[in-house]
Enzyme design. Structure first.
Site, PDB file in Angstrom:
ATOM      1  N   LYS A   1       2.154   2.825   0.338  1.00  0.00           N
ATOM      2  CA  LYS A   1       1.767   4.232   0.453  1.00  0.00           C
ATOM      3  C   LYS A   1       1.825   4.853  -0.929  1.00  0.00           C
ATOM      4  CE  LYS A   1       4.101   4.495   4.910  1.00  0.00           C
ATOM      5  NZ  LYS A   1       5.338   4.891   5.573  1.00  0.00           N
TER       6      LYS A   1
ATOM      7  N   LYS B   1       6.375  -4.095   6.937  1.00  0.00           N
ATOM      8  CA  LYS B   1       5.845  -3.511   8.171  1.00  0.00           C
ATOM      9  C   LYS B   1       6.464  -4.199   9.381  1.00  0.00           C
ATOM     10  CE  LYS B   1       1.343  -2.495  10.245  1.00  0.00           C
ATOM     11  NZ  LYS B   1       1.400  -3.324  11.450  1.00  0.00           N
TER      12      LYS B   1
ATOM     13  N   SER C   1      -3.666   5.215  12.169  1.00  0.00           N
ATOM     14  CA  SER C   1      -3.576   3.771  12.086  1.00  0.00           C
ATOM     15  C   SER C   1      -3.626   3.416  10.595  1.00  0.00           C
ATOM     16  CB  SER C   1      -4.804   3.280  12.833  1.00  0.00           C
ATOM     17  OG  SER C   1      -4.914   1.950  12.815  1.00  0.00           O
ATOM     18  N   LEU C   2      -3.504   2.159  10.252  1.00  0.00           N
ATOM     19  CA  LEU C   2      -3.589   1.762   8.836  1.00  0.00           C
ATOM     20  C   LEU C   2      -4.732   0.778   8.651  1.00  0.00           C
ATOM     21  CD1 LEU C   2       0.167   1.063   8.014  1.00  0.00           C
ATOM     22  CD2 LEU C   2      -1.227   2.837   6.983  1.00  0.00           C
TER      23      LEU C   2
HETATM   24  S1  IVH Z   1       3.013   4.626   8.257  1.00  0.00           S
HETATM   25  C1  IVH Z   1      -0.492   7.026   8.345  1.00  0.00           C
HETATM   26  N1  IVH Z   1       4.893   2.953   7.657  1.00  0.00           N
HETATM   27  O1  IVH Z   1       2.014   0.214  11.453  1.00  0.00           O
HETATM   28  C2  IVH Z   1       0.562   6.068   8.243  1.00  0.00           C
HETATM   29  N2  IVH Z   1       3.587   2.522   9.581  1.00  0.00           N
HETATM   30  O2  IVH Z   1      -1.118   0.292  11.890  1.00  0.00           O
HETATM   31  C3  IVH Z   1       0.758   5.288   9.467  1.00  0.00           C
HETATM   32  N3  IVH Z   1       4.273   0.502  10.806  1.00  0.00           N
HETATM   33  O3  IVH Z   1       1.413   2.485  13.997  1.00  0.00           O
HETATM   34  C4  IVH Z   1       2.089   4.826   9.704  1.00  0.00           C
HETATM   35  N4  IVH Z   1       5.945  -0.009   9.479  1.00  0.00           N
HETATM   36  O4  IVH Z   1       3.529   1.143  14.105  1.00  0.00           O
HETATM   37  C5  IVH Z   1       3.902   3.240   8.518  1.00  0.00           C
HETATM   38  N5  IVH Z   1       6.642   1.597   7.009  1.00  0.00           N
HETATM   39  C6  IVH Z   1       5.658   1.888   7.854  1.00  0.00           C
HETATM   40  C7  IVH Z   1       5.382   1.078   8.975  1.00  0.00           C
HETATM   41  C8  IVH Z   1       4.326   1.430   9.818  1.00  0.00           C
HETATM   42  C9  IVH Z   1       5.298  -0.351  10.569  1.00  0.00           C
HETATM   43  C10 IVH Z   1       3.313   0.407  11.930  1.00  0.00           C
HETATM   44  C11 IVH Z   1       3.256   1.616  12.808  1.00  0.00           C
HETATM   45  C12 IVH Z   1       1.852   2.078  12.767  1.00  0.00           C
HETATM   46  C13 IVH Z   1       1.123   0.838  12.324  1.00  0.00           C
HETATM   47  C14 IVH Z   1      -0.118   1.164  11.588  1.00  0.00           C
END
Ligand code: IVH
Length: 676
Positions: free
Chosen positions: A285, A119, A83-84
């Site tokens: 990131k 996002k 998750s983030l």
């Molecule tokens: S990276 C460890 N990159 O955000 C990195 N996530 O709360 C986790 N999401 O479940 C994912 N755009 O559904 C990443 N460019 C992006 C993203 C992204 C949307 C969503 C994804 C993830 C959630 C994290």
């Protein structure tokens, strides 16, 4: 609240969120909107933060997503789908970078690069490729174990089935977001609450043919397990994804420095409403994979990434009461008192309901759960009612038929111009008879655009009113300062200041004075027009004696609505009395016509008939700009009668009789050297 009550409240919230999860993840039928869900989650997190005795294994802080449903075969993610963490403010972002630099033991000059990726608000999926072939697709599930939705994912055109590029790793899980574009959602509106739910629902169809019918899109952004990936940073990885045939977000950027991140954030936030897909923030990131590796994860989120969320301007709350406010013109404005809720950083406890018609249209009731929106500086308002959560005992809100302040009948007027009944209900009393209206009138009287009495704000009006120091505007100029000096919060100096500010405003221009009276439909502009027309207070007061209200229609900008409002103002004896009392205590300066020496100085004009290519208002302002005046009737005060097409015969004849010069439009323009 005591410990037991807090625990009970907390457990109810956990129960509720798990019920919502069930509906969302297993039945693909969300029963609340996304932001309501987020709100609940936030409440749980903040309770846990505040009280360390609160703990539950079912809390969203302990689990990611939700257990997969029984409709699909389960499978483990070889590398968990994390998750983030969220950043809501600039400070959160600055802290995020600080922590990273600390962790890596770098000083603040170290230039960290980030991949900044809008996002997308959809459903994440993990696609396993083996030897360039799409092999298996999993939903996120609880982050550790997902559902095998390979068949459904295979129907999505954006997902490449075979990748031949020689750089493509032997094995890799490509991760990204499945979503529906807003334009495609138009046709699905009936079935789903929003594009995200539509994507989630479509992806979980039991039959892949049903999924195929929905225009699902896929954007790739990261990877899980990999064998043979020859790339060392995120931004190059995104570039490679494109080469391999995946779609990536066109708004991705490589950025360093939190200032630049914030700048990019505001640019994208502005574009947000024009995009064809929903985004709810920007993911940052750390670009370098080696640094990502060093940073690792905390709980279920990476230390090297954060989601910078856009501020939500909507929230759900409960209507505790509906209050009726009464304005200066007697309008009754319903206001919903809601359970205080934080919307985009502001605690909101009131929402306007506009008027009686609005309440009826939306059938808003006390006890309803409603969606409240706060946009910019405007007063928060209610978007919709959640009928599913309406208590059985609820009853329709009845708008008061009597003024809550003075008990007079409340009425809805017929608007002669729109030929419709007003949406607004008003107190029918004669202004000062109603206490609430009087107070509002006094507030208007002392306000900035009117008398602008320094230090005499709304609070003082209310305070003095309660103490019966003021009731009518003239009372402001007859205050008993000795009495005020003895009041709490007042002293010799503050009373002196007040006295000084009030006395300073005894000299006032006619236009401000007329505006201050608060006659309905007479704003600053109209007050200006009236003051130019009447020149003196005496002339204005004489309106009642002469009863020549219809003459006012000759003033450009004054129409029937204003005239009938002025008429009813003078029909009220209290108003007439207030006017004469104010005349005694004030020195109202006569309106002066512009003193400049223009070419039309000392010349007066009247227009009759239709002009060609120029409006009457423009002619009037041309005359005034050149120091001339306009009059409203033919008399020996008139110098020129300008005639257009179909002039009023009577005006032309009386002008001839009085030997007044009659000129055409062209001649008038020639006078100004503006002949066309
Ligand atoms: S990276 C460890 N990159 O955000 C990195 N996530 O709360 C986790 N999401 O479940 C994912 N755009 O559904 C990443 N460019 C992006 C993203 C992204 C949307 C969503 C994804 C993830 C959630 C994290």
């Amino acid at each position: 609240m005591n410990k037991k009550a807090i625990e009970k409240d907390y457990n109810n919230k956990i129960k509720l969120i798990n019920k919502l999860n069930q509906f969302y993840y297993n039945k693909s039928k969300p029963i609340v909107q996304d932001f309501e869900y987020d709100e609940l989650k936030k409440e749980i997190f903040s309770l846990e933060k505040k009280y360390d005795f609160l703990k539950s294994k079912d809390s969203p802080s302990q689990i990611v997503g939700h257990k997969p449903s029984r409709n699909f075969k389960k499978d483990m993610h070889r590398i968990p789908m994390l998750s983030l963490s969220n950043a809501f403010t600039e400070d959160d972002l600055i802290n995020f970078e600080k922590k990273i630099l600390n962790f890596l033991s770098k000083d603040s000059n170290f230039k960290l690069f980030y991949s900044a990726e809008p996002k997308i608000d959809g459903i994440s999926a993990s696609l396993t490729y083996k030897h360039g072939k799409f092999y298996k697709g999993l939903s996120r599930g609880d982050g550790k174990e997902g559902e095998d939705i390979t068949a459904n994912l295979s129907t999505i055109k954006d997902i490449p089935k075979i990748i031949l590029d020689e750089d493509f790793p032997e094995e890799i899980d490509i991760r990204g977001e499945v979503f529906i574009q807003n334009s495609d959602f138009e046709d699905l509106k009936e079935k789903f609450a929003n594009p995200r739910n539509a994507a989630s629902g479509s992806l979980r169809q039991k039959k892949a043919e049903d999924t195929k019918k929905i225009p699902l899109k896929f954007i790739a952004y990261t990877f899980g397990y990999e064998k043979g990936l020859k790339i060392n940073n995120q931004y190059d990885f995104l570039d490679k994804l494109k080469v391999w045939g995946f779609k990536i977000n066109p708004l991705n950027k490589l950025i360093s420095g939190t200032k630049n991140l914030i700048q990019n954030y505001s640019i994208i936030e502005k574009q947000r409403s024009n995009l064809d897909f929903d985004i709810d923030g920007i993911v940052y990131k750390v670009n370098d994979f080696a640094l990502q590796q060093r940073l690792g994860n905390v709980a279920n989120a990476p230390r090297w990434a954060i989601a910078h969320k856009f501020s939500s301007n909507k929230a759900t709350s409960l209507i505790l009461d509906i209050e009726i406010q009464i304005g200066r013109t007697g309008a009754l404005t319903p206001v919903a008192k809601i359970k205080p809720i934080n919307i985009g950083g502001v605690l909101v406890s009131n929402a306007t309901l506009h008027n009686e018609d609005e309440i009826n249209r939306k059938d808003i009731r006390i006890g309803d759960f409603v969606t409240v929106e706060r946009a910019g500086d405007v007063i928060p308002h209610i978007l919709s009612v959640d009928l599913k959560r309406r208590p059985k005992s609820s009853s329709k809100f009845i708008f008061p038929l009597k003024c809550p302040s003075c008990g007079s009948k409340t009425i809805k007027e017929f608007n002669k111009i729109t030929k419709k009944i007003d949406a607004v209900r008003r107190c029918s009393s004669e202004g000062y008879y109603c206490d609430k209206i009087s107070i509002e009138k006094l507030k208007h009287f002392v306000s900035k655009e009117a008398f602008n009495i320094d230090g005499f704000g709304k609070k003082i009006v209310e305070g003095f009113w309660k103490l019966k120091l003021i009731k009518f505007p003239q009372d402001i100029f007859k205050l008993d300062y000795n009495k005020i000096e003895k009041l709490e919060g007042w002293g010799r100096l503050s009373v002196e200041n007040l006295k000084y500010s009030i006395n300073q405003k005894r000299n006032i221009s006619l236009e401000r004075f007329i505006f201050a009276l608060g006659i309905r439909h007479i704003g600053l502009e109209n007050a200006k027009l009236l003051s130019k027309h009447f020149i003196s207070l005496r002339n204005f007061q004489n309106l009642t004696k002469k009863n020549n209200y219809n003459d006012l229609l000759n003033i450009d900008g004054i129409g029937e609505t204003q005239v009938s409002s002025i008429k009813s103002f003078f029909a009220n004896k209290t108003n007439v009395k207030v006017l004469s009392e104010l005349g005694k205590v004030l020195k109202i300066k006569n309106a002066t016509l512009s003193q400049s020496d223009g070419i039309l100085k000392n010349k007066s004009f009247l227009v009759t008939g239709k002009l060609n290519g120029i409006s009457r208002a423009e002619v009037k302002s041309l005359i005034e700009e050149n120091s001339g005046t306009t009059v409203s009737s033919v008399s020996n005060r008139l110098d020129y009668l300008i005639i257009g097409e179909k002039p009023t015969k009577r005006k032309v004849e009386s002008a001839k009789e009085l030997k007044i010069k009659i000129i055409k439009q062209e001649e008038f323009l020639q006078m100004l050297n503006k002949a066309s």
